[in-house]
Write a protein that holds these residues in place. Structure first.
Motif, PDB file in Angstrom:
ATOM      1  N   THR A 309       0.915  -3.932  -1.804  1.00  0.00           N
ATOM      2  CA  THR A 309      -0.476  -3.930  -1.340  1.00  0.00           C
ATOM      3  C   THR A 309      -0.984  -2.527  -1.042  1.00  0.00           C
ATOM      4  O   THR A 309      -2.062  -2.115  -1.510  1.00  0.00           O
ATOM      5  N   GLU A 310      -0.231  -1.757  -0.247  1.00  0.00           N
ATOM      6  CA  GLU A 310      -0.706  -0.448   0.197  1.00  0.00           C
ATOM      7  C   GLU A 310      -0.779   0.549  -0.968  1.00  0.00           C
ATOM      8  O   GLU A 310      -1.726   1.336  -1.069  1.00  0.00           O
ATOM      9  N   MET A 312      -1.192  -0.166  -4.147  1.00  0.00           N
ATOM     10  CA  MET A 312      -2.293  -0.559  -5.031  1.00  0.00           C
ATOM     11  C   MET A 312      -3.646  -0.200  -4.422  1.00  0.00           C
ATOM     12  O   MET A 312      -4.562   0.234  -5.128  1.00  0.00           O
ATOM     13  N   ALA A 313      -3.761  -0.349  -3.116  1.00  0.00           N
ATOM     14  CA  ALA A 313      -5.017   0.008  -2.445  1.00  0.00           C
ATOM     15  C   ALA A 313      -5.257   1.512  -2.498  1.00  0.00           C
ATOM     16  O   ALA A 313      -6.382   1.973  -2.766  1.00  0.00           O
ATOM     17  N   LEU A 314      -4.199   2.288  -2.243  1.00  0.00           N
ATOM     18  CA  LEU A 314      -4.321   3.743  -2.275  1.00  0.00           C
ATOM     19  C   LEU A 314      -4.667   4.232  -3.680  1.00  0.00           C
ATOM     20  O   LEU A 314      -5.518   5.106  -3.859  1.00  0.00           O
ATOM     21  N   SER A 316      -6.159   2.473  -6.051  1.00  0.00           N
ATOM     22  CA  SER A 316      -7.522   2.042  -6.374  1.00  0.00           C
ATOM     23  C   SER A 316      -8.566   2.947  -5.714  1.00  0.00           C
ATOM     24  O   SER A 316      -9.605   3.255  -6.309  1.00  0.00           O
ATOM     25  N   GLN A 317      -8.271   3.395  -4.507  1.00  0.00           N
ATOM     26  CA  GLN A 317      -9.224   4.222  -3.761  1.00  0.00           C
ATOM     27  C   GLN A 317      -9.371   5.613  -4.359  1.00  0.00           C
ATOM     28  O   GLN A 317     -10.474   6.173  -4.411  1.00  0.00           O
ATOM     29  N   ARG A 463       0.445 -12.013  -1.561  1.00  0.00           N
ATOM     30  CA  ARG A 463       0.666 -10.572  -1.665  1.00  0.00           C
ATOM     31  C   ARG A 463       1.225 -10.223  -3.058  1.00  0.00           C
ATOM     32  O   ARG A 463       1.981 -11.003  -3.647  1.00  0.00           O
TER      33      ARG A 463
END
Length: 503
Positions: A309-310, A312-314, A316-317, A463
């Motif tokens: 999760t983290e 992929m979020a980082l 994507s950002q 998740r």
């Protein structure tokens, strides 16, 4: 007056090397700093340039010879003075030559330069037979190395009067393959080794092997063998046959293939539907190394799973900003590389190797990144990744991956790794046990990211999860160290801020 060419300094603690490849032969003109030969040590590959311009007078150390530092390799004479000093040609170029034809001058067909650190090849397919007329630059044969396939064109127009290296023969770089005579030349005499086999009929019971370049082209085009008509010897399919089939855009009848003798316990009707293909040199090397790894190391695999999760979020950002600034996309491999470097610092035995009764600890990380190519699995090495940024890692992975697919990696770029990452997830693998890349003691297997229900703080949440596998050599790495390594990788990926704070 001749100028001596000697073995240069090979590096700290290295006292000898093997002559791998000569790029020039006696009588060839050379320029200042033009590469004459390549030496191989157990650590690096060293190219030896010409100290002066002139003509290569003689070669003192042949391919395969072991030489010490400052040993004499060759002599370079000023232009116009080398004729009297030349020694005999190398054995590969001394094969019996067919008599020169009355219609023109005899031309030798030589093995071309095969690439950095590649000194020999196997003759895969002859597209022409003795007595055939050929045009300049028309393809005569195809050679296979453990990295790439090389097509050999005719250096001039004429008639193929002799084949000196049969299909399946191993030839050295700079060796002689065949002889071309002038237009109207007669075929080679009856005692020429290639004359009789070249004319053998297709029904002699031999299995037919298509040209490697043709097999690759058929795979890329989605064609099977029955859709292409072979024009080569014994019905072999050549690369230009595949191009013709694609241009025609229709099926063609299969070339007559020799019937294979039934082998017990295979039934005769099943044997007729089998296809026998000789393993490429690269596939033979892969098979040998993987089996050696199983036979030598005490391999064991431990597993864990990581919540992506983290990461992929980082990603994507920041992926757009990252690509705009660095000119390369932000992928997952740089995160995994950084996480492994972080874990290797805590568990250094995973980054070590066994040498006899010694354990050699590496105070650096040369990361191997396994890559699948049309030719087979290769492992380019990213050197000193522990000192590189995310952008530098992504750029190098992208560049080496492209060159791996094109078959342009040098042997030096695939040696010296201390740890390896293999990403089976790109092919959809959910779980696997990777095999060690000797003499390394650890390899991390990445897998497919898949949404799964997970218990988070007493609640069920969906998740993106990935299974991780660490295969390790139990002779040097204990279970505690292996599990600790994998847990540290998991922690770093689930909270990437740990990488910044070295936690």
């Amino acid at each position: 007056m001749t100028t001596e060419v000697r073995v240069p300094t090979l590096g700290e603690s290295v006292t000898e090397a093997t002559v791998a490849t000569w790029f020039k032969k006696p009588g060839d003109a050379v320029a200042v700093d033009e590469m004459l030969c390549e030496l191989e040590t157990d650590k690096v590959t060293v190219e030896v340039p010409s100290p002066v311009a002139g003509v290569l007078a003689d070669i003192v150390a042949k391919e395969g010879d072991t030489v010490g530092v400052d040993a004499l390799l060759a002599n370079v004479a000023p232009a116009g003075e080398a004729g009297a000093e030349q020694v005999e040609e190398r054995p590969s170029a001394k094969a019996a030559e067919a008599p020169a034809s009355s219609g023109g001058e005899e031309v030798k067909v030589m093995v071309p330069t095969l690439g950095e650190s590649v000194s020999e090849a196997t003759v895969a397919t002859w597209f022409k037979k003795v007595g055939d007329t050929v045009a300049a630059d028309e393809m005569l044969c195809e050679l296979e190395t453990d990295k790439v396939s090389v097509e050999v064109p005719a250096p001039a127009s004429g008639t193929l009067t002799a084949i000196l290296a049969e299909e399946g023969a191993t030839v050295q770089a700079g060796g002689q393959l065949a002889v071309l005579g002038g237009a109207g030349a007669v075929a080679a005499p009856a005692d020429a080794p290639a004359a009789a086999p070249a004319a053998a009929p297709a029904a002699d019971g031999k299995d037919v092997e298509d040209a490697p370049a043709a097999k690759k082209a058929m795979a890329e085009a989605g064609l099977n063998r029955d859709q292409v008509t072979g024009s080569g010897k014994d019905g072999r399919i050549m690369k230009h046959d595949v191009s013709a089939a694609l241009a025609a855009a229709k099926s063609a009848p299969a070339a007559a293939a020799p019937s294979a003798a039934p082998r017990a316990p295979v039934a005769a009707e099943d044997a007729a539907r089998e296809e026998r293909v000789k393993m490429t040199r690269l596939r033979q090397t892969i098979a040998k190394r993987l089996k050696d790894a199983q036979n030598t190391a005490a391999m064991l695999t431990t597993y864990n799973e990581v919540d992506m999760t983290e990461v992929m979020a980082l990603r994507s950002q920041y992926k757009d900003l990252f690509e705009k600034k660095h000119g390369v996309r932000l992928g997952f491999m740089s995160f995994f590389t950084k996480a492994c470097v972080h874990a290797l610092k805590e568990v250094p035995e995973v980054n070590a190797e066994i040498d006899g009764t010694d354990v050699v600890y590496k105070n650096f990380v040369h990361m191997g990144i396994a890559a699948g190519t049309p030719q087979g699995l290769v492992v380019p090495v990213l050197r000193d990744v522990d000192q590189k940024s995310f952008a530098e890692i992504e750029k190098e992975i992208n560049e080496k991956g492209k060159r791996a697919r094109d078959g342009k990696l040098s042997m030096a770029e695939m040696q010296g790794g201390t740890f390896t990452i293999s990403n089976g997830g790109v092919y959809g693998s959910l779980m696997s046990s990777p095999i060690l890349n000797p003499p390394q003691s650890g390899i991390l297997g990445m897998h497919k990211i898949q949404d799964r229900p997970m218990a988070i703080n007493g609640k069920v949440e969906i998740r993106p999860m990935m299974y991780l596998a660490l295969s390790y050599d139990h002779r040097i790495v204990d279970g505690k160290g292996a599990v600790t390594f994998l847990v540290r990788v998991k922690e770093a990926l689930e909270d990437p801020r740990r990488l910044l704070m070295d936690l």
